[in-house]
Design an enzyme around this catalytic site. Structure first.
Site, PDB file in Angstrom:
ATOM      1  N   SER A 100       1.265   9.014   1.781  1.00 22.60           N
ATOM      2  CA  SER A 100       1.218   8.844   3.237  1.00 22.60           C
ATOM      3  C   SER A 100       2.006   9.897   3.998  1.00 22.60           C
ATOM      4  CB  SER A 100       1.733   7.468   3.607  1.00 22.60           C
ATOM      5  OG  SER A 100       0.913   6.487   3.015  1.00 22.60           O
ATOM      6  N   HIS A 149      -4.079  -4.692   8.962  1.00 26.91           N
ATOM      7  CA  HIS A 149      -3.126  -4.489  10.050  1.00 26.91           C
ATOM      8  C   HIS A 149      -3.675  -4.970  11.396  1.00 26.91           C
ATOM      9  CE1 HIS A 149      -1.374  -1.550   7.167  1.00 26.91           C
ATOM     10  NE2 HIS A 149      -0.246  -1.929   7.736  1.00 26.91           N
TER      11      HIS A 149
END
Lengths: 627, 375
Positions: free
Chosen positions: A331, A376
């Site tokens: 990430s 999310h």
């Protein structure tokens, strides 16, 4: 002008005449050759027949030898003047194998009077096998005064063995910054071939790795010569003349030893790396790689068992992870990719994308999972960054396409050497259609674009590459080429010459410079936001930090398997990554930390990086950046 | 007509090596003998290092392979390539001065990524080719104008090589161009005038062009004792080595001068002294005779070449080979200043060996690609 094979015929020429002329001239030349060869032959006769008696006597009485004098090697300092590599005088027990009638008897005789370990003997035997002939080789180094005295009284028993005071390279801080500093070792046959025999006369050591290798030319200096009279055995009776050696220059590295120490301590006994860069000029302040090793072991030849121990250690202490370790960036690639998305109009900062916990594309029966299985929900640019939503980036990468992705990331230096000249720097891999065709001979698949968007798949980057790319964000597109050499103190003049300041280059120019603000704000939310993946280091920070966590998979999970850290052996745990710069509004330092098999980037790597930043930015804790 | 018949007959009777591989048997034999002598003395000079002998053997193999390849190129093709070879070489020389990496204290190398390339080596072939090409298209002996053009064509690259600075190679390159002019029949009065001009220019060179170390070498020649730590030591020790060898020599592997390490650079430029010490005058005369045979064979090939280009090229390459031998042996025996030139096929090292063997490849090409009609 004429051409073709009959070119000569276009002009009226006397060919036979020309040929005869050539033959005549060749005859003249041939006569000259004969005469000069005769001259050589005559000279040889003069030397070898007429002068033979005289030269024969001279040859037998030849007692004048040129003895090269090795120069003193330059020292290596950190940026604040702390000595990282020095020369220490010490007494060495030197053995010249060709002058020893019976090596076994000599060795056992020496071991009766001196304390010489099996390892030292073994190391010495290896040295003999690898060294030039007629070279005095150290059997034991750092003799005590008592040992010197004991040998002196027994010296007559050991022809070909001597005790000599020599300077030998010493690294006072041991394993501290060992990968960056490197070490010297004895010159081997291969190196001998390419060395200038004049400049290296008498030198026994040469830089093998790190700065010792990179700045070998500056550090070494040039050998001098001494003309000496010798006795029949070749022992020196008296010096007759001398040309002094030119000592090597001292090298000042950009490293900050104190910061380096903080980085090493923060990594502790975990395997990993920390790279810290001064974003204002590209100076590499810390280049840590753990576990480390003691470079002093290599200076006079390392014994086999110790070397094998270092080689076979699964944690690979000799491996310089900072410049050679290639990790999937995970990430930590999202800031760069997010910027690409903004700039290409693929995403708008305020638009949201819904994360259900997985990502699919039409006609493909595969679900790319978000690290958060339950999803999310609605993500905008900043929250996707702060919470490191994979689905947001799957979509962004898929929309952007691999070509735009590779082109944009390439501008940050991914996929090529950072160009510091540090020996062994690796390129990493910036996946692209072209790369895959060249490296694998295969074409590119959509699915690969999607995992590339979260820094997985073929993607590899070194900690140095990540730290430098982060400094480019800190500088909003301006790149200072990272450097390790700060200055050189010239031995001849005593003057300190600063290394040329690297020319900054604007590598990323945005159509809309406001995108930098969006990006930096999002990166700040990673640290300071209440749901930021790096929030564990964000509390009680005395400054604003902008960074990104990363967790890079060491192996891939089947899509329905459960990810259970507890069940995994430590060796299969993911690498923890963190890259950041600070202060966010006036950046001074960029730090990248990688902890191998550390698990979570926010939980493990971020605290390591924070300790380095604290030490740099909070002078109260003992320092700040002294320049 | 008899020439045609001769050529046809020659073609039938030529040995296989010559007909198919385009090699000249005599030259190949002599060069092989020379290589063997070189390896033997190298083994001794390097204190019996098989490693050195092996890597020299590899270089020799590459050099011989280059020779074989070049020998397959017909002289007409060589001539067609000449202007491009020359211009390319000149361009690269300029490039070396601009961006060349520093190697051994002088800028001679061009880094091509995989291999480092020395354009001045290419010029050793390109200059004689270019001058031979230029003059062969014009009536001989060359007019003053043509001589001047040729002088510029020789002078520019030679000057660039001097700037590197590499005096030894500059000397060879300049000489190779001069030999073409000489063999083409350049008038004696032009040569005498040029000689006078050079003599007049010597002070200028001494004051403005030559570097300090080069001046030292010349001064040292006249008085070796003035630099007993540097070049003078070399000459003193090498004359002792040669002289102490006597008529029969000290025997292979038994030279004291070299093995007790009195003789510097004994693997490279001064290897002849090791040879002379161990094989004596008898060995030396055999070695010189071998060189003389090669030179004689080269000149024979030149005289019998079928066209002007081939004649001039072959003659110049052969005489340049002689310069190598003369300068090296002259230097080692104290007749000439210390100019860093290797002894062909004997000194340790590879770059110049490949060029040298490429030159012999050209000689063989000129010898073996014969047309039925000479021009």
């Amino acid at each position: 002008m004429a051409n073709g094979r009959n070119s000569d015929d276009n002009q009226l020429r006397d060919r036979t005449g020309e040929k005869r002329q050539f033959t005549r001239r060749t005859f003249v030349a041939g006569t000259g050759v004969l005469a000069l060869m005769g001259l050589l032959g005559g000279r040889m006769g003069q030397l070898q027949v007429a002068g033979h008696q005289r030269y024969s006597t001279l040859s037998q009485a030849n007692r004048v030898k040129l003895v090269p004098i090795p120069p003193n090697r330059g020292l290596i300092y950190d940026r604040n003047g702390i000595v990282l590599a020095e020369n220490r005088p010490n007494f060495q027990l030197l053995v010249t194998p060709e002058q020893i009638p019976d090596m076994e008897a000599t060795l056992s005789g020496l071991r009766q009077i001196l304390d010489i370990s099996d390892a030292e003997v073994e190391r010495f035997r290896d040295l003999v096998a690898r060294s030039r002939s007629f070279e005095a080789l150290p059997l034991k180094v750092r003799l005590t005064d008592r040992e010197v005295a004991v040998f002196a009284t027994n010296r007559h028993r050991f022809p070909g063995v001597e005790v000599e005071a020599r300077l030998s390279r010493h690294y006072p801080h041991g394993s501290h910054a060992a990968h960056a500093i490197g070490y010297v070792g004895r010159i081997n046959e291969q190196e001998l071939q390419r060395l200038d025999s004049r400049g290296y006369g008498g030198s026994s050591h040469i830089g093998k790795t790190g700065s010792e290798l990179q700045f070998e030319e500056r550090l070494h200096g040039e050998s001098g010569l001494e003309r000496v009279e010798t006795n029949a055995l070749g022992r020196v009776i008296q010096p007759l003349g001398r040309r002094a050696p030119e000592p090597g220059d001292d090298v000042v590295m950009t490293l900050d030893s104190r910061l380096q120490r903080v980085a090493e301590d923060a990594l502790g006994d975990q395997s990993g790396s920390v790279v810290a860069i001064d974003v204002r000029n590209g100076d590499i302040l810390a280049l840590a790689s753990t576990p480390s090793f003691d470079p002093n072991l290599f200076v006079n030849g390392i014994d086999r068992a110790t070397y094998a121990g270092l080689q076979e250690n699964p944690e690979r202490p000799l491996f310089n992870r900072a410049v050679r370790g290639q990790y999937p960036p995970g990430s930590t690639i999202k800031p760069f990719l997010g910027l690409a998305g903004l700039e290409h109009g693929t995403v708008d900062p305020d638009d949201t994308y819904y994360c259900p916990g997985y990502f699919t594309i039409d006609n493909v029966n595969h679900r790319w999972r978000c690290w958060r299985r339950v999803g999310h929900g609605d993500m905008d640019f900043a929250s996707a960054m702060a919470q490191s939503c994979d689905v947001y980036y799957y979509n962004l990468g898929y929309e952007l396409g691999i070509d735009a992705m590779a082109a944009f990331l390439g501008r940050f230096g991914f996929g090529r050497k950072p160009g510091t000249g540090i020996p062994g720097e690796r390129d990493g891999i910036l996946p692209s259609r072209e790369w895959k065709r060249n490296a694998r001979g295969e074409s590119w698949y959509h699915g690969e674009t999607i995992i590339t968007a979260i820094g997985q798949g073929y993607f590899l980057a070194t900690p140095l590459q990540l730290a430098h790319a982060t400094s480019v964000i800190a500088n909003r597109g301006l790149s200072f080429p990272p450097r390790i050499l700060r200055a050189v103190r010239e031995a001849a003049t005593g003057k300190t010459v600063e290394a040329a300041a690297p020319e900054p280059e604007r590598v990323v120019e945005l159509d809309n410079p406001e995108h930098w603000d969006y990006l930096v704000a999002a990166l700040e939310r990673v640290i300071h936001g209440e749901r930021g993946t790096g929030r564990s280091v964000g509390s009680d920070l005395g400054y604003r930090m902008a960074g990104k966590t990363g967790t890079s998979q060491v192996f891939s999970l089947g899509q329905e398997e459960d990810y259970d850290e507890e069940k995994l052996r430590r060796g299969l745990l993911d690498h923890a990554l963190f890259t950041a710069f600070a202060p966010a509004n006036d950046p001074r330092i960029a730090v990248t930390a990688v902890v191998e098999h550390g698990g979570s980037g926010g939980g493990v790597a971020a605290p390591v990086a924070r300790k380095v930043m604290d030490a740099y930015l909070n002078p109260a804790d003992g320092g700040g950046d002294r320049v | 007509m008899s020439e045609l018949a001769d050529n046809v007959a020659t073609r039938r009777t030529t040995p296989v090596l010559q007909r198919i591989l385009h090699l000249d048997v005599q030259l190949v034999t002599a060069l092989l003998l020379l290589s063997i002598a070189g390896l033997a003395i190298l083994y001794s000079a390097t204190d019996r290092s098989m490693e050195a002998v092996q890597s020299q053997l590899i270089r020799m193999a590459i050099a011989f392979a280059t020779m074989v390849v070049v020998a397959q190129i017909p002289p007409d093709t060589l001539r067609r390539w000449t202007p491009w070879v020359y211009l390319g070489g000149l361009g690269m020389l300029g490039l070396v001065l601009l961006i060349g990496t520093i190697g051994q204290g002088a800028q001679r190398w061009l880094d091509l990524g995989i291999v480092r390339f020395q354009p001045s080596e290419l010029m050793k072939l390109a200059i004689p080719m270019a001058i031979a090409w230029y003059l062969s298209m014009r009536p001989l002996p060359p007019s003053l104008l043509n001589v001047l053009v040729a002088t510029v064509a020789i002078g520019v690259p030679t000057g660039l090589i001097i700037l590197q600075p590499d005096l030894g190679t500059a000397l060879l390159v300049g000489a190779s161009g001069f030999f073409v002019l000489f063999l083409a029949g350049m008038r004696w009065r032009i040569m005498i005038a040029a000689l006078l001009a050079i003599v007049a220019l010597i002070p200028v060179f001494w004051l403005f062009v030559m570097r300090d170390y080069q001046k030292q070498r010349v001064l040292t020649l006249f008085n070796p004792e003035r630099d007993p730590l540097g070049a003078g030591y070399h000459i003193i020790q090498s004359t002792i080595a040669i002289g102490s060898g006597g008529v029969f020599g000290k025997g292979w592997l038994n030279g004291t001068q070299s093995h007790l390490e009195f003789l510097p650079e004994r693997n490279t430029d001064f290897i002849f002294a090791v040879f002379a010490e161990e094989f004596g005058l008898i060995g030396v005369l055999h070695l010189l005779a071998l060189y003389l045979f090669i030179i004689g064979r080269g000149l024979y090939i030149a005289v019998n070449a079928q066209d002007t280009y081939g004649r001039l090229l072959a003659g110049s390459l052969t005489l340049t080979f002689f310069v190598y031998v003369f300068v090296n042996v002259g230097m080692v025996s104290g007749l000439m200043p210390v100019v860093g030139l290797p002894l062909p096929m004997v000194s340790y090292g590879g770059t110049s060996m490949v060029t040298l063997m490429a030159a012999f490849g050209m000689l063989m090409s000129i010898r073996t690609h014969r047309k039925l009609w000479a021009s």
